[in-house]
Scaffold this motif. Structure first.
Motif, PDB file in Angstrom:
ATOM      1  N   VAL A 140       7.835  -1.975 -40.542  1.00 26.26           N
ATOM      2  CA  VAL A 140       6.557  -1.516 -39.676  1.00 26.26           C
ATOM      3  C   VAL A 140       6.464  -0.341 -39.637  1.00 26.26           C
ATOM      4  O   VAL A 140       5.618   0.628 -39.999  1.00 26.26           O
ATOM      5  CB  VAL A 140       6.778  -2.370 -38.507  1.00 26.26           C
ATOM      6  N   ILE A 141       7.888   0.404 -39.402  1.00 24.65           N
ATOM      7  CA  ILE A 141       7.843   1.863 -38.975  1.00 24.65           C
ATOM      8  C   ILE A 141       7.642   2.563 -40.569  1.00 24.65           C
ATOM      9  O   ILE A 141       6.503   3.612 -40.559  1.00 24.65           O
ATOM     10  CB  ILE A 141       9.203   2.565 -38.682  1.00 24.65           C
ATOM     11  N   ALA A 142       8.144   1.952 -41.640  1.00 28.46           N
ATOM     12  CA  ALA A 142       7.805   2.783 -43.024  1.00 28.46           C
ATOM     13  C   ALA A 142       6.222   2.542 -43.257  1.00 28.46           C
ATOM     14  O   ALA A 142       5.839   3.522 -43.783  1.00 28.46           O
ATOM     15  CB  ALA A 142       8.615   1.905 -43.788  1.00 28.46           C
ATOM     16  N   GLY A 143       5.498   1.394 -43.113  1.00 25.15           N
ATOM     17  CA  GLY A 143       4.137   1.287 -43.250  1.00 25.15           C
ATOM     18  C   GLY A 143       3.401   2.224 -42.384  1.00 25.15           C
ATOM     19  O   GLY A 143       2.489   2.978 -43.070  1.00 25.15           O
ATOM     20  N   GLN A 144       3.754   2.339 -41.056  1.00 19.76           N
ATOM     21  CA  GLN A 144       2.823   3.438 -40.422  1.00 19.76           C
ATOM     22  C   GLN A 144       3.176   4.724 -40.745  1.00 19.76           C
ATOM     23  O   GLN A 144       2.362   5.678 -40.709  1.00 19.76           O
ATOM     24  CB  GLN A 144       3.404   3.152 -38.873  1.00 19.76           C
ATOM     25  N   GLY A 145       4.213   4.939 -41.248  1.00 23.86           N
ATOM     26  CA  GLY A 145       4.816   6.460 -41.792  1.00 23.86           C
ATOM     27  C   GLY A 145       3.694   6.800 -42.823  1.00 23.86           C
ATOM     28  O   GLY A 145       3.612   8.239 -43.119  1.00 23.86           O
ATOM     29  N   THR A 146       3.012   5.914 -43.469  1.00 24.62           N
ATOM     30  CA  THR A 146       2.124   6.344 -44.572  1.00 24.62           C
ATOM     31  C   THR A 146       1.012   7.145 -44.121  1.00 24.62           C
ATOM     32  O   THR A 146       0.351   8.190 -45.095  1.00 24.62           O
ATOM     33  CB  THR A 146       1.503   5.279 -45.319  1.00 24.62           C
ATOM     34  N   VAL A 147       0.753   7.062 -42.885  1.00 27.06           N
ATOM     35  CA  VAL A 147      -0.260   7.949 -42.191  1.00 27.06           C
ATOM     36  C   VAL A 147       0.224   9.407 -42.358  1.00 27.06           C
ATOM     37  O   VAL A 147      -0.722  10.412 -42.628  1.00 27.06           O
ATOM     38  CB  VAL A 147      -0.689   7.444 -40.793  1.00 27.06           C
ATOM     39  N   GLY A 148       1.408   9.649 -42.136  1.00 23.22           N
ATOM     40  CA  GLY A 148       1.991  11.010 -42.291  1.00 23.22           C
ATOM     41  C   GLY A 148       1.967  11.424 -43.559  1.00 23.22           C
ATOM     42  O   GLY A 148       1.473  12.589 -43.837  1.00 23.22           O
ATOM     43  N   LEU A 149       2.074  10.685 -44.809  1.00 25.98           N
ATOM     44  CA  LEU A 149       2.128  11.186 -46.039  1.00 25.98           C
ATOM     45  C   LEU A 149       0.510  11.568 -46.195  1.00 25.98           C
ATOM     46  O   LEU A 149       0.178  12.669 -46.816  1.00 25.98           O
ATOM     47  CB  LEU A 149       2.541  10.125 -47.038  1.00 25.98           C
ATOM     48  N   GLU A 150      -0.380  10.762 -45.700  1.00 23.68           N
ATOM     49  CA  GLU A 150      -1.932  11.107 -46.043  1.00 23.68           C
ATOM     50  C   GLU A 150      -1.968  12.362 -45.451  1.00 23.68           C
ATOM     51  O   GLU A 150      -2.855  13.380 -46.153  1.00 23.68           O
ATOM     52  CB  GLU A 150      -2.613  10.023 -45.512  1.00 23.68           C
ATOM     53  N   ILE A 151      -1.644  12.862 -44.224  1.00 21.14           N
ATOM     54  CA  ILE A 151      -2.148  13.836 -43.446  1.00 21.14           C
ATOM     55  C   ILE A 151      -1.486  15.151 -44.085  1.00 21.14           C
ATOM     56  O   ILE A 151      -2.111  16.156 -44.320  1.00 21.14           O
ATOM     57  CB  ILE A 151      -1.467  13.738 -41.930  1.00 21.14           C
ATOM     58  N   LEU A 152      -0.213  14.948 -44.838  1.00 22.66           N
ATOM     59  CA  LEU A 152       0.140  16.159 -45.365  1.00 22.66           C
ATOM     60  C   LEU A 152      -0.391  16.400 -46.851  1.00 22.66           C
ATOM     61  O   LEU A 152      -0.794  17.703 -47.155  1.00 22.66           O
ATOM     62  CB  LEU A 152       1.603  16.062 -45.619  1.00 22.66           C
ATOM     63  N   GLU A 153      -0.908  15.407 -47.478  1.00 23.89           N
ATOM     64  CA  GLU A 153      -1.929  15.597 -48.533  1.00 23.89           C
ATOM     65  C   GLU A 153      -3.117  16.222 -48.501  1.00 23.89           C
ATOM     66  O   GLU A 153      -3.598  17.164 -48.965  1.00 23.89           O
ATOM     67  CB  GLU A 153      -1.848  14.221 -49.372  1.00 23.89           C
ATOM     68  N   GLN A 154      -3.579  15.751 -47.079  1.00 26.38           N
ATOM     69  CA  GLN A 154      -5.079  16.145 -46.984  1.00 26.38           C
ATOM     70  C   GLN A 154      -4.983  17.605 -46.306  1.00 26.38           C
ATOM     71  O   GLN A 154      -6.138  18.092 -46.392  1.00 26.38           O
ATOM     72  CB  GLN A 154      -5.993  15.185 -45.966  1.00 26.38           C
ATOM     73  N   ARG A 155      -4.119  17.891 -45.502  1.00 21.70           N
ATOM     74  CA  ARG A 155      -4.287  19.300 -44.920  1.00 21.70           C
ATOM     75  C   ARG A 155      -2.768  19.702 -44.836  1.00 21.70           C
ATOM     76  O   ARG A 155      -1.819  19.751 -44.028  1.00 21.70           O
ATOM     77  CB  ARG A 155      -4.480  19.089 -43.374  1.00 21.70           C
ATOM     78  N   PRO A 156      -2.566  20.151 -46.351  1.00 16.78           N
ATOM     79  CA  PRO A 156      -1.097  20.641 -46.430  1.00 16.78           C
ATOM     80  C   PRO A 156      -0.605  21.888 -45.614  1.00 16.78           C
ATOM     81  O   PRO A 156       0.542  22.264 -45.390  1.00 16.78           O
ATOM     82  CB  PRO A 156      -1.151  21.092 -47.978  1.00 16.78           C
ATOM     83  N   ASP A 157      -1.506  22.554 -44.928  1.00 17.78           N
ATOM     84  CA  ASP A 157      -1.484  23.684 -43.906  1.00 17.78           C
ATOM     85  C   ASP A 157      -1.221  23.377 -42.601  1.00 17.78           C
ATOM     86  O   ASP A 157      -1.033  24.185 -41.630  1.00 17.78           O
ATOM     87  CB  ASP A 157      -2.757  24.635 -44.183  1.00 17.78           C
TER      88      ASP A 157
END
Length: 408
Positions: free
Chosen positions: A155-172
């Protein structure tokens, strides 16, 4: 013994598993917050995710990794609504039956949506914690696989994909802020963020009436708070998980709380200025920024984690938010009981460009003097400054005015 933390590799594997299942939700600029904070502020719109929240991410990863024999036994979960919908949707995609236990007061639209995704709904207790107990008992009795809403590595790993998207969309991005209920979302998000960008600040926000994490951090272990009372039903959890606490205590930089009034104000801002429907639990990060509870480095991304709000609750929250923003004024005005006095009072209010919503006339209160009447007024104003100007004008005209500060 400290539980083993989820890794970046776990989250990247979850992303592959979810690639054709969830949508990459947009990140939208939030101009009111950008102006307030003095730098770019963005909203990660998980309210636009399938089933209306990020919860489907963790639920699908967990259920999709079950064996055929486990899926044949069915799954069971407990939730106030978002995890329920995520599990119901994920179970349908994985072709297994789902039973979901919900608190007695679960919002009716969330109940209907959960059933609509194919799950069987049972009601148990008045809180998510009580529903959790009932779901676990059901799992032991029937052999169904219990899908925990937050305290499981998948469950935690699945929710963590939100973090991957944020860093790709707003790398700054310099700061990420999100709500905390049981802690699954912030745990996974913090793993991804800190692994890829150790300099990022991760901040968690809890509703003041359901703040189990601050005392847990002080105690060095999860603790159960004696009561839970907040409009943010999606994060109304009385104890964070053992696994999520291990992540939060190691990876999260700060945890703050917000009041229901501040949550209402944030919902109103999102609706008015952002044209965005969010639920109370989904807007606590925005509420903390709007209330000025934290000093943050920009660019900031606040996760709007869900949009599943009962329309009746939305009406109450809008009214509450308007009141908290000073745009509803409730006053008791005493004046002489003579013909024309009410008309004069209402005319003065109209001159000050305020809008009367409700009027109640009271002649028989024993507190009133002979020949005196009390008029209860609900008035819509343009904000706190306008409300103050109206009260001052009424008093200057000779009226005795009492402002009801409990009105919401």
């Amino acid at each position: 013994m400290t539980p083993e933390l989820v890794s970046l590799a776990d989250i990247e594997a979850a992303r592959e598993r979810l690639r054709s299942v969830v949508r990459t939700t947009p990140i939208e600029p939030c101009r009111p917050l950008s102006a307030k904070l003095g730098g770019p502020t963005w909203l990660k719109c998980e309210n636009l995710q399938r089933a209306g929240s990020y919860k489907v991410r963790g639920a699908y990863v967990r259920i999709s990794r079950l064996s055929e024999e486990e899926r044949a036994r069915g799954v069971v979960a407990a939730s106030a609504g978002n995890h329920a919908q995520g599990v119901a949707l994920a179970a349908g995609l994985c072709k297994t039956r789902a039973t979901v236990f919900m608190p007695m007061g679960a919002p009716l639209p969330k109940v209907a949506a959960t059933k609509g995704y194919g799950a069987r709904v049972e009601f148990a207790g008045n809180t998510v914690d009580e529903a959790l107990v009932a779901a676990q008992e059901f799992a032991e009795r029937t052999g169904a696989v219990f899908i925990h809403p937050f305290d499981h590595p998948d469950v935690i790993a699945g929710q963590g994909t939100v973090g991957l998207e944020i860093l790709e969309q707003r790398p700054d991005v310099q700061t990420i802020i999100t709500g905390i209920g049981g802690g699954g979302l912030i745990s996974g998000l913090a793993v991804a963020a800190k692994a890829l960008r150790p300099d990022i600040t991760v901040i968690g926000v809890q509703a003041a009436g359901a703040a189990a994490v601050p005392p847990a951090l002080r105690a060095g272990r999860p603790v159960r708070i004696p009561s839970v009372a907040t409009i943010a039903d999606g994060i109304a959890v009385g104890r964070c998980g053992d696994l999520t606490f291990a992540h939060i205590s190691k990876l999260v930089d700060e945890v703050v709380t917000v009041t229901d009034e501040e949550i209402s104000r944030a919902l109103l801002m999102l609706l008015e200025r952002g044209k965005m429907v969010a639920e109370p639990a989904g807007s606590v990060g925005v509420a903390a920024l709007l209330a000025g509870h934290i000093q943050v480095k920009t660019p900031v991304v606040a996760v709007v984690s869900g949009g599943n709000i009962d329309p009746l609750l939305m009406l109450r929250v809008i009214e509450h938010g308007l009141s908290a923003a000073g745009r509803y004024l409730h006053v008791n005005v005493r004046c002489a009981d003579r013909p024309g006095q009410l008309a004069a009072l209402l005319s003065l209010i109209a001159e000050k460009r305020a809008n009367v919503l409700d009027v109640a006339h009271q002649r028989h209160d024993p507190r009133l003097h002979l020949g005196e009447v009390e008029v209860e007024l609900s008035v819509e104003t343009r904000g706190a400054e306008h409300s103050d100007q109206l009260v001052s004008a009424l008093r200057a005209a000779g009226y005795e005015v009492d402002v009801d500060t409990t009105f919401s």
